[in-house]
Design a protein around this motif. Structure first.
Motif, short mmCIF file in Angstrom:
data_model
loop_
_atom_site.label_atom_id
_atom_site.label_comp_id
_atom_site.label_asym_id
_atom_site.label_seq_id
_atom_site.Cartn_x
_atom_site.Cartn_y
_atom_site.Cartn_z
N LEU A 289 0.86 -1.19 0.00
CA LEU A 289 0.00 0.00 0.00
C LEU A 289 0.89 1.23 0.00
O LEU A 289 2.00 1.21 0.54
CB LEU A 289 -0.88 0.02 1.25
CG LEU A 289 -2.01 -1.00 1.37
CD1 LEU A 289 -2.65 -0.91 2.74
CD2 LEU A 289 -3.05 -0.77 0.29
N ARG A 290 0.40 2.31 -0.59
CA ARG A 290 1.11 3.58 -0.56
C ARG A 290 0.73 4.38 0.68
O ARG A 290 -0.45 4.47 0.99
CB ARG A 290 0.71 4.42 -1.79
CG ARG A 290 1.44 4.05 -3.06
CD ARG A 290 2.82 4.65 -3.07
NE ARG A 290 3.61 4.22 -4.20
CZ ARG A 290 3.59 4.81 -5.38
NH1 ARG A 290 2.81 5.83 -5.59
NH2 ARG A 290 4.36 4.38 -6.36
N VAL A 291 1.71 4.96 1.38
CA VAL A 291 1.36 5.78 2.54
C VAL A 291 0.75 7.10 2.07
O VAL A 291 1.10 7.60 1.00
CB VAL A 291 2.59 6.08 3.43
CG1 VAL A 291 3.16 4.83 3.99
CG2 VAL A 291 3.63 6.85 2.67
N ASP A 292 -0.18 7.65 2.86
CA ASP A 292 -0.74 8.96 2.55
C ASP A 292 0.17 10.06 3.09
O ASP A 292 0.37 11.08 2.46
CB ASP A 292 -2.13 9.11 3.15
CG ASP A 292 -3.13 8.20 2.46
OD1 ASP A 292 -2.91 7.90 1.27
OD2 ASP A 292 -4.11 7.79 3.09
N GLU A 293 0.65 9.85 4.32
CA GLU A 293 1.57 10.82 4.93
C GLU A 293 2.66 10.04 5.62
O GLU A 293 2.46 8.90 6.02
CB GLU A 293 0.85 11.65 6.00
CG GLU A 293 -0.17 12.63 5.49
CD GLU A 293 -1.17 12.97 6.59
OE1 GLU A 293 -0.75 13.07 7.75
OE2 GLU A 293 -2.35 13.12 6.26
N GLY A 294 3.80 10.71 5.81
CA GLY A 294 4.87 10.10 6.58
C GLY A 294 5.95 9.50 5.69
O GLY A 294 5.85 9.53 4.46
N LEU A 295 6.99 8.99 6.35
CA LEU A 295 8.16 8.47 5.64
C LEU A 295 8.47 7.07 6.11
O LEU A 295 8.24 6.73 7.27
CB LEU A 295 9.39 9.36 5.93
CG LEU A 295 9.37 10.78 5.40
CD1 LEU A 295 10.61 11.51 5.87
CD2 LEU A 295 9.29 10.78 3.88
N ILE A 296 8.98 6.27 5.19
CA ILE A 296 9.49 4.96 5.58
C ILE A 296 10.95 4.91 5.16
O ILE A 296 11.28 5.29 4.03
CB ILE A 296 8.68 3.83 4.91
CG1 ILE A 296 7.25 3.86 5.45
CG2 ILE A 296 9.32 2.48 5.19
CD1 ILE A 296 6.32 2.93 4.74
N ARG A 297 11.82 4.52 6.08
CA ARG A 297 13.24 4.47 5.77
C ARG A 297 13.80 3.09 6.02
O ARG A 297 13.39 2.40 6.95
CB ARG A 297 14.02 5.43 6.67
CG ARG A 297 13.86 6.88 6.35
CD ARG A 297 14.64 7.67 7.38
NE ARG A 297 14.19 9.03 7.40
CZ ARG A 297 14.57 9.94 6.51
NH1 ARG A 297 15.43 9.62 5.56
NH2 ARG A 297 14.10 11.17 6.57
N LEU A 298 14.78 2.75 5.22
CA LEU A 298 15.57 1.55 5.45
C LEU A 298 16.99 2.05 5.66
O LEU A 298 17.63 2.51 4.72
CB LEU A 298 15.48 0.62 4.25
CG LEU A 298 16.29 -0.67 4.40
CD1 LEU A 298 15.73 -1.56 5.48
CD2 LEU A 298 16.33 -1.42 3.07
#
Lengths: 289, 567
Positions: B369-378
């Motif tokens: 799913l695509r996030v609406d807000e926020g960040l995902i980091r690796l």
């Protein structure tokens, strides 16, 4: 300007018939998830049933239309009961059911050709002639077909909304397993859907044969128009197919304002292709999953 | 004699055509009703270039083939986004547009009359005139295309296409770039069809739009469906049967007028009957001209190797973080400004009542799913918008609650296909046959090692759908480990399992954590979380309401109230 109005009237009238084709196919697809290519066979068989009935019983249009409705319904029901239902019980994939449907269409057309000969057949009933309003004219069979189509679509919408059977069909369309769980007998609902969806196109097929001729291959273009109507409007609702059908009728006619008439079909398909590419959910549809 | 040679030529040409459709229909499971259009591109390309521009046959067919290749790839782009039924109507519309152009572009194609007097091709200095002159070359063409199809079906490319046919979502989750694979399949199919078309134009020296219409496309589909889907030889057999059928009917002294529709009636009914009785076609997918693949010996090797940890040591795992992650569905905030860190070398449990947003958060981390807000980091890298298959190659991979194995592939294939960076998964690599084979052998050995280590060594050559549910769950874990991902996202791995199997599975998950992987487990079963997780976060109504060790969380009465709904 007269040309424009003439094209608009013809476009609207044919568009309503396309809408009927789309709605009937969409009803079957939406409820049973069967990609019923052989809907075209039901259409052709309706016309041939009318040809046979008016030849052997009475040269009367009403007899022809009744025979057409019965012919289409029998073919549609036979497809469901003899082919699709057994395939579903064997858990055949969508692709397999579609291929079977394609097979039925090819085989059925060929049997019509063997039975009636490859020549086009005409309906032996008195001609209805042409209706003229000032600068605009329309063939009476088309006018009648369009009127019947509009009535049938409205009747179907009411039937689906207001009656218990109609609600059962909609419930099955939503969720097969759940519908079965609350006591709706889904195989019967499927059969009913095929019967209704097929019978609906009978009058259109007979009146088309009266206006033009009946050929074994006549169903292919009918089912293609049905696809376009449904996929233009979006698969979600009956009204999507109505709008898709009318849009198709108008666009195909208006295209001859700029293009030679023989480009009509190609133009319609090119536009359809573009819509599928750009808006896969249809003009009205929500964005695809 | 000439007559039978003519039939032989047609069988070869249509055999090639049917094999080309099988690339998309059989291998990738994508039905196309537009294959006759590509056949037509080849034929008309050659006809126009030869009669109007005075080209000779070979350069003309090369150009026609390239045009078809490009158009095939182009057709695949919209085909990527659409489901089965859309693909049918999409290719149908394409077929009609092409038919319309062939019929109506009078200046270029001579319209319905078609093109006469296409010069015959020359090979090695002599011109081919009679069917007998053509026949040996037609056979050579068919054999070459058959070899190509066999190679494709056995190559990593063919295997990757089959994962698309089996389950697109799962194919993405093992790192397959579906767009590129479909594009290559469509392009290859179009190019081979165009070659058949070019040869057909040169051979018959007259072409008209009737040979390239919807009926022809349907006939090609029937050839593939009747002959054998996904099998290299089947379509050619189907083509032979459908072309010989009218000859056979003629023997029965049936009039010409009836014979033509009767042929269609027979293959139409055969198509419908085949779907009921033999949906794979006359020749099954596993059939190969060289007999069954050698399996037993390699299996023995795998047993002897030590059952060490299934995953080989890799680079250290990275921290996976979500910052202020939100996702709405309509008016519902399924995930609401969640902050989450998944640490390397630890197992994080994601718990909470039904509808708390666990699965949504999980899908956001995995990229489904695509996030609406926020960040995902690796680690340092932001992967918020990175598609699933790229995340897999960066080292973030997932399992599915409903396993989603490639059910008609063997356990071994399920694992082998997930191993990273296969050589030969893309067309341009396939020419280097020895290198591809070497890489493939290495991958099979590795896949057997992984299966052996997880306790499925005995089942390597069994189709995934024939395994027990517990074995399927284990296999899905093996497939996940094969991706070499260092961040493992597990969606209810123990659900539906008996206690013993669940323990086996969780032991393996623990080992991964201890080996330095970053593991995040969504789980309903609190006992499982207690045994497997180092820490846990508790979600309710889209938010994280508590963090701690599983034991701490279980000890907090207010969470138990939420969990059991006694509020």
């Amino acid at each position: 300007m007269d040309l424009f109005w003439q094209l608009t009237v013809t476009g609207l009238l044919t568009g309503v018939v396309y809408a009927l084709l789309g709605v009937s196919w969409g009803l079957i697809y939406g409820t049973t998830r069967t990609f019923h290519f052989a809907h075209g066979l039901a259409y052709a068989c309706a016309a041939y049933a009318a040809v046979a009935a008016t030849q052997h019983l009475a040269g009367n249009l009403v007899v022809g239309i009744v025979a057409g409705v019965l012919g289409a319904m029998v073919v549609g029901l036979a497809c469901e009961l003899l082919v699709y239902a057994p395939l579903r019980r064997r858990a055949t994939l969508q692709l397999g059911i579609f291929l079977a449907s394609l097979g039925i269409l090819i085989a059925g057309q060929s049997f019509l050709q063997i039975g009636f000969g490859p020549d086009a057949q005409t309906l032996k009933v008195p001609s209805l002639g042409i209706q003229i309003w000032g600068p605009v004219a329309a063939s009476r069979p088309l006018l009648l077909s369009s009127g019947i189509a509009a009535l049938l679509v409205l009747a179907l919408a009411l039937f689906l909304q207001r009656t218990r059977l109609g609600r059962e069909i909609r419930a099955t369309a939503r969720n097969y397993d759940l519908a079965e769980l609350v006591g709706i007998r889904s195989p019967q609902v499927y059969a009913l859907t095929f019967a209704i969806g097929s019978a609906m196109i009978g009058p259109a097929a007979v009146l088309f044969a009266l206006d033009n001729v009946a050929t074994p291959q006549m169903g292919v273009s009918a089912v293609l128009y049905a696809f376009i109507a449904v996929f233009l409007g979006g698969l979600e609702s009956l009204w999507g197919a109505v709008i898709g059908g009318i849009a198709l009728g108008l666009i195909a006619q208006w295209s001859s304002l700029w293009l030679p008439a023989y480009w009509q079909t190609t133009a319609a398909f090119a536009l359809f292709f573009l819509v599928l590419v750009l808006r896969p959910a249809g003009i009205l549809g929500r964005v695809a999953r | 004699m000439d007559y039978w040679l003519h039939i032989g030529n047609l069988i070869c040409i249509f055999g090639v055509l049917a094999i080309s459709l099988n690339f998309v229909m059989g291998f990738a499971g994508l039905l196309s009703l537009g294959q006759a259009a590509f056949f037509g591109f080849g034929a008309y390309g050659v006809a126009i270039l030869m009669t109007k521009e005075g080209w000779s046959f070979w350069p003309a067919s090369l150009v026609a083939m390239c045009i078809a290749l490009a158009l095939g790839a182009l057709l695949a782009v919209p085909a990527l986004r659409v489901r089965d039924e859309y693909l049918i109507v999409l290719t149908l519309a394409f077929q009609f547009v092409v038919s319309g152009l062939l019929n109506n572009l009078n200046g270029l194609t001579n319209g319905t009359t078609g093109i006469y007097g296409i010069p015959h091709p020359t090979i090695l200095g002599h011109r081919l005139l009679q069917p007998g002159d053509y026949f040996p070359y037609s056979v050579v063409l068919l054999v070459l295309v058959l070899l190509l199809a066999t190679w494709l079906s056995r190559s990593p490319f063919g295997l990757a296409l089959r994962t698309i046919r089996e389950d697109e979502t799962a194919a993405r989750a093992v790192g397959k770039n579906i767009l590129v694979l479909k594009l290559e399949a469509f392009a290859a199919a179009a190019a081979v069809a165009a070659i058949a078309g070019a040869w057909y134009a040169g051979y018959s020296s007259f072409i008209s739009p009737d040979s390239f219409n919807l009926d022809q496309s349907i006939a090609i589909v029937a050839m593939v469906a009747l002959g054998g889907l996904g099998n290299p030889v089947g379509p050619a057999v189907g083509a032979g049967a459908i072309i010989l059928l009218p000859e056979f009917l003629r023997r029965l002294s049936i009039s010409e007028q009836t014979a033509a529709p009767l042929r269609e009636a027979v293959y139409g009914m055969a198509l419908a009957a085949a779907m009921a009785f033999r949906p794979t076609g006359a020749i099954g997918e596993g059939f190969s001209l060289r007999g069954r693949r050698r399996a037993a010996s390699a299996q023995a090797d795998a047993r002897t190797s030590a059952p060490a940890s299934p995953a080989a040591a890799g680079p250290p795992a990275l921290l996976l973080t979500g910052q202020g992650v939100s996702k709405h569905f309509g008016g519902v905030r399924a995930v609401d400004r969640v902050e989450i860190e998944v640490h390397p070398g630890r197992v994080l449990g994601l718990v909470g009542p039904n509808g708390a947003g666990k699965t949504t958060l999980f899908n956001l981390l995995a990229g489904a799913l695509r996030v609406d807000e926020g960040l995902i980091r690796l680690g340092e890298r932001e992967i918020t918008r990175t598609p699933v298959h790229r995340r897999v190659s960066l080292g973030v991979a997932r399992t599915f609650q409903d396993v989603r194995l490639f059910s008609n592939l063997t356990a071994l294939q399920n694992v082998a296909v997930a191993l990273p960076r296969p050589f030969g998964e893309h067309m341009h690599q396939l020419a280097l046959i020895p290198a591809v084979l070497r890489d493939q052998r290495a991958r099979e050995t590795e896949a057997r090692r992984i299966l052996g280590a997880i306790g499925l060594g005995h089942a390597a050559d069994v189709a995934a759908h024939e395994l027990s549910y517990a074995e399927q769950k284990l296999l899905s874990l093996a497939r996940l480990l094969a991706t070499r991902a260092r961040v493992l996202l597990l969606d209810e791995p123990g659900s539906g399992l008996d206690e013993h199997s669940a323990r086996l599975l969780y032991d393996e998950v623990r080992r991964q954590g201890e080996a330095g992987c970053t593991v995040c487990v969504v789980e309903h079963n609190m006992d499982a979380i207690l045994s497997v997780a180092d820490e846990a976060v508790f979600m309710d109504q889209g938010r994280i309401v508590a963090r701690g060790t599983p034991r701490e969380l279980i000890g907090r009465p207010e969470l138990a109230e939420i969990y059991f709904g006694t509020r």
